[in-house]
Design a protein around this motif. Structure first.
Motif, PDB file in Angstrom:
ATOM      1  N   UNK A 117      19.643  11.887 -21.780  1.00 49.56           N
ATOM      2  CA  UNK A 117      19.745  12.609 -20.489  1.00 49.56           C
ATOM      3  C   UNK A 117      18.259  12.754 -19.950  1.00 49.56           C
ATOM      4  N   UNK A 118      17.720  12.573 -18.991  1.00 48.49           N
ATOM      5  CA  UNK A 118      16.498  12.655 -18.542  1.00 48.49           C
ATOM      6  C   UNK A 118      16.186  14.176 -18.451  1.00 48.49           C
ATOM      7  N   UNK A 119      15.015  14.574 -19.094  1.00 42.17           N
ATOM      8  CA  UNK A 119      14.710  16.160 -19.169  1.00 42.17           C
ATOM      9  C   UNK A 119      13.618  16.475 -18.049  1.00 42.17           C
ATOM     10  N   UNK A 120      13.046  15.401 -17.492  1.00 42.29           N
ATOM     11  CA  UNK A 120      12.287  15.608 -16.269  1.00 42.29           C
ATOM     12  C   UNK A 120      12.788  15.309 -15.057  1.00 42.29           C
ATOM     13  N   UNK A 121      12.710  16.096 -13.839  1.00 40.16           N
ATOM     14  CA  UNK A 121      13.200  15.468 -12.710  1.00 40.16           C
ATOM     15  C   UNK A 121      14.665  15.335 -12.738  1.00 40.16           C
ATOM     16  N   UNK A 122      15.301  16.402 -13.288  1.00 40.97           N
ATOM     17  CA  UNK A 122      16.769  16.007 -13.325  1.00 40.97           C
ATOM     18  C   UNK A 122      17.559  16.301 -11.903  1.00 40.97           C
ATOM     19  N   UNK A 123      16.886  16.904 -10.942  1.00 41.03           N
ATOM     20  CA  UNK A 123      17.484  16.871  -9.577  1.00 41.03           C
ATOM     21  C   UNK A 123      17.654  15.623  -9.129  1.00 41.03           C
ATOM     22  N   UNK A 124      16.969  14.551  -9.559  1.00 37.62           N
ATOM     23  CA  UNK A 124      16.803  13.294  -8.912  1.00 37.62           C
ATOM     24  C   UNK A 124      17.741  12.577  -9.949  1.00 37.62           C
ATOM     25  N   UNK A 125      17.414  12.388 -11.162  1.00 38.85           N
ATOM     26  CA  UNK A 125      18.333  11.435 -12.166  1.00 38.85           C
ATOM     27  C   UNK A 125      19.598  11.685 -12.355  1.00 38.85           C
ATOM     28  N   UNK A 126      20.216  13.180 -12.439  1.00 40.01           N
ATOM     29  CA  UNK A 126      21.350  13.462 -12.531  1.00 40.01           C
ATOM     30  C   UNK A 126      22.312  12.809 -11.536  1.00 40.01           C
ATOM     31  N   UNK A 127      22.046  13.170 -10.066  1.00 39.89           N
ATOM     32  CA  UNK A 127      22.733  12.592  -9.231  1.00 39.89           C
ATOM     33  C   UNK A 127      22.745  11.139  -9.210  1.00 39.89           C
ATOM     34  N   UNK A 128      21.691  10.502  -9.365  1.00 38.83           N
ATOM     35  CA  UNK A 128      21.621   9.037  -9.342  1.00 38.83           C
ATOM     36  C   UNK A 128      22.419   8.478 -10.440  1.00 38.83           C
ATOM     37  N   UNK A 129      22.414   8.979 -11.620  1.00 39.06           N
ATOM     38  CA  UNK A 129      23.151   8.365 -12.716  1.00 39.06           C
ATOM     39  C   UNK A 129      24.600   8.718 -12.359  1.00 39.06           C
ATOM     40  N   UNK A 130      25.067   9.760 -11.954  1.00 37.70           N
ATOM     41  CA  UNK A 130      26.608  10.103 -11.253  1.00 37.70           C
ATOM     42  C   UNK A 130      26.976   9.073 -10.258  1.00 37.70           C
ATOM     43  N   UNK A 131      25.994   8.759  -9.345  1.00 31.38           N
ATOM     44  CA  UNK A 131      26.575   7.717  -8.361  1.00 31.38           C
ATOM     45  C   UNK A 131      26.671   6.391  -8.955  1.00 31.38           C
ATOM     46  N   UNK A 132      26.017   6.031  -9.943  1.00 31.16           N
ATOM     47  CA  UNK A 132      26.233   4.629 -10.617  1.00 31.16           C
ATOM     48  C   UNK A 132      27.470   4.671 -11.151  1.00 31.16           C
ATOM     49  N   UNK A 133      27.743   5.802 -12.080  1.00 31.84           N
ATOM     50  CA  UNK A 133      29.019   5.823 -12.734  1.00 31.84           C
ATOM     51  C   UNK A 133      30.250   5.621 -11.638  1.00 31.84           C
ATOM     52  N   UNK A 134      30.194   6.309 -10.609  1.00 33.87           N
ATOM     53  CA  UNK A 134      31.115   6.355  -9.465  1.00 33.87           C
ATOM     54  C   UNK A 134      31.197   5.074  -9.059  1.00 33.87           C
ATOM     55  N   UNK A 135      30.052   4.271  -8.749  1.00 34.78           N
ATOM     56  CA  UNK A 135      30.015   3.104  -8.091  1.00 34.78           C
ATOM     57  C   UNK A 135      30.813   2.049  -9.076  1.00 34.78           C
ATOM     58  N   UNK A 136      30.401   1.947 -10.299  1.00 30.38           N
ATOM     59  CA  UNK A 136      30.970   1.292 -11.274  1.00 30.38           C
ATOM     60  C   UNK A 136      32.401   1.201 -11.295  1.00 30.38           C
ATOM     61  N   UNK A 137      33.065   2.497 -11.399  1.00 33.30           N
ATOM     62  CA  UNK A 137      34.591   2.662 -11.331  1.00 33.30           C
ATOM     63  C   UNK A 137      35.049   2.013 -10.028  1.00 33.30           C
ATOM     64  N   UNK A 138      34.514   2.270  -9.020  1.00 38.09           N
ATOM     65  CA  UNK A 138      34.933   1.651  -7.582  1.00 38.09           C
ATOM     66  C   UNK A 138      35.256   0.076  -7.957  1.00 38.09           C
ATOM     67  N   UNK A 139      33.808  -0.344  -8.391  1.00 36.95           N
ATOM     68  CA  UNK A 139      33.691  -1.914  -8.656  1.00 36.95           C
ATOM     69  C   UNK A 139      35.098  -2.384  -9.538  1.00 36.95           C
TER      70      UNK A 139
END
Length: 145
Positions: free
Chosen positions: A87-109
């Motif tokens: 879990x990235x410790x720096x710039x969490x405001x960027x990384x958390x939503x980015x990784x969540x979008x990736x998971x959602x996109x994977x499930x959709x695919x």
């Protein structure tokens, strides 16, 4: 200067910038993909690489046998319970939503491929580091068809 940089040992060179570090991350032909490719070839399984006209552009797919295989990096696709998926410790405001979008996109695919009648296998980077584990996953996937 760039030529001199390559001649010096790593510990004597300046640290890479974030941009330089990120630019070295590949999207295709990664080490985990090469392991899976070798295992599929050894098993005699025919496939196509990076099939663009299927949802998610699977790393390996066969339209006739209707299977798709994705090789996911544990960090980039947030592998639950994996040590490589930090879990990235720096710039969490960027990384958390980015990784969540990736998971959602994977499930959709996955959902869209299953709607098309495809069987889908996800091979994680951590299991590709132990080829016998990845081989077992592949054998189970193809024996259950």
């Amino acid at each position: 200067m760039a030529k001199l940089r390559k001649l010096l040992p790593r510990y004597k060179r300046a640290a890479l910038t974030r941009s330089q570090s990120m630019s070295r991350i590949r999207s295709t032909d990664t080490a985990p993909e090469r392991v899976v490719r070798q295992l599929l070839s050894l098993a005699g399984i025919r496939y196509r690489l990076n099939v663009r006209d299927l949802p998610g552009k699977p790393d390996f797919a066969n339209k006739t046998r209707k299977f798709a295989i994705f090789v996911h990096g544990c960090f980039w696709h947030s592998h639950e319970g994996c040590a490589l998926a930090s879990d990235p410790k720096s710039n969490r405001g960027y990384w958390r939503p980015k990784l969540d979008r990736t998971k959602a996109r994977d499930l959709e695919h996955l959902r869209r491929l299953e709607e098309l009648g495809y069987r889908v296998l996800v091979v994680w980077e951590c299991s590709s580091r132990k080829p016998e584990l990845a081989a077992r996953e592949i054998v189970e996937f193809f024996s259950s068809s």
